[in-house]
Enzyme design. Structure first.
Site, PDB file in Angstrom:
ATOM      1  N   ASP A 103       0.840  -1.196   0.000  1.00 31.09           N
ATOM      2  CA  ASP A 103       0.000   0.000   0.000  1.00 31.09           C
ATOM      3  C   ASP A 103       0.877   1.248   0.000  1.00 31.09           C
ATOM      4  O   ASP A 103       2.033   1.199   0.431  1.00 31.09           O
ATOM      5  CB  ASP A 103      -0.888   0.038   1.250  1.00 31.09           C
ATOM      6  CG  ASP A 103      -1.888  -1.108   1.273  1.00 31.09           C
ATOM      7  OD1 ASP A 103      -2.197  -1.631   0.193  1.00 31.09           O
ATOM      8  OD2 ASP A 103      -2.342  -1.455   2.378  1.00 31.09           O
TER       9      ASP A 103
HETATM   10  N1  URA Z   1      -1.372  -5.972   3.702  1.00 28.93           N
HETATM   11  C1  URA Z   1      -1.836  -4.697   3.757  1.00 28.93           C
HETATM   12  O1  URA Z   1      -2.873  -4.441   4.353  1.00 28.93           O
HETATM   13  N2  URA Z   1      -1.120  -3.731   3.149  1.00 28.93           N
HETATM   14  C2  URA Z   1       0.066  -3.944   2.533  1.00 28.93           C
HETATM   15  O2  URA Z   1       0.694  -3.001   2.026  1.00 28.93           O
HETATM   16  C3  URA Z   1       0.542  -5.259   2.488  1.00 28.93           C
HETATM   17  C4  URA Z   1      -0.196  -6.259   3.072  1.00 28.93           C
END
Ligand code: URA
Length: 238
Positions: A103
């Site tokens: 993310d």
């Molecule tokens: N899970 C999440 O919620 N975000 C990420 O960036 C990676 C795994």
């Protein structure tokens, strides 16, 4: 391989642009200037030099970036700069892709490659490569929350519960979590389902390969054969 073709497949531009680079005297090969775009070279141990910078020829690119927060894993980012802005232009031009995503606000280990088989192997649900995260939570982590994560939590739009492969408390608000899948916002949704909230998320390992402690945020490095092998193995126990 012809020099102009070698330059092109390493990401230095179109065939025509690469021919012009050579003719303009901007390219050296294995330490010697070369003005002939059609000259043939062995690609094994080939070192190109463009505008004074060495570039080792690689049939495929495998690399790791220490992703900072505030970058999107997309070539067409919407609200933040792209992680591709942190890579040199030839790597972007030769089409490296993110191997799994993080993310925008997550940090840590992000792999890139232009090898389709490698990308598939590491993102295929059937291979279930472990991804390990250091998770900082808003609320104290209770034993019950950890137990829920280990047993499995049912997320919206999923038909069966998702369980952590490994879940270890590191502190009152911090845990290390390994998951086998790579679903959208998976860690954040799992923690929410267990009654907590993620405030920081850092990917520390994929398979048995850990983000090198010497790699600063925002920097990248090539993966060597031993590191590629570690990616295939199980994560090391802490
Ligand atoms: N899970 C999440 O919620 N975000 C990420 O960036 C990676 C795994």
């Amino acid at each position: 391989m012809q020099l102009s073709r070698a330059l092109q497949c390493q990401g230095f531009g179109s065939r025509k642009a690469c021919r012009e680079l050579v003719r303009a005297g901007r390219v050296a090969v294995n330490g010697a200037a070369c003005l002939h775009p059609d000259r043939e070279f062995e690609t094994e141990r080939l070192i190109l030099n463009v505008d004074g910078e060495d570039w080792v020829f690689r049939a495929h690119a495998y690399l790791v970036l220490h992703k900072p927060a505030g970058y999107e894993c997309s070539r067409q980012p919407r609200d933040h700069p792209s992680v591709f802005a942190l890579l040199p232009a030839p790597l972007v031009a030769r089409g490296v892709q993110c191997v799994g995503r993080l993310d925008q606000d997550s940090t840590g280990l992000l792999l890139f490659s232009d090898d389709g088989d490698f990308i598939h192997q590491h993102t295929s649900p059937r291979r279930a490569v472990g991804k390990t995260y250091r998770v900082t939570c808003k609320h104290p982590l209770s034993d019950d929350m950890l137990e829920q994560l280990r047993r499995g939590v049912l997320l919206r739009d999923e038909t069966s519960p998702l369980a952590a492969r490994r879940c270890v408390r590191l502190g009152e608000h911090e845990l290390e979590l390994t998951i086998a899948e790579g679903k959208y916002h998976q860690v954040k949704r799992m923690l929410a389902a267990a009654g907590n909230r993620v405030v920081r998320l850092h990917r520390s390992a994929v398979g048995g390969y850990s983000l090198p402690a010497t790699l600063p945020e925002g920097h990248w490095q090539w993966l060597d054969a031993a590191e590629l092998e570690m990616l295939r193995s199980a994560p090391a126990e802490v």
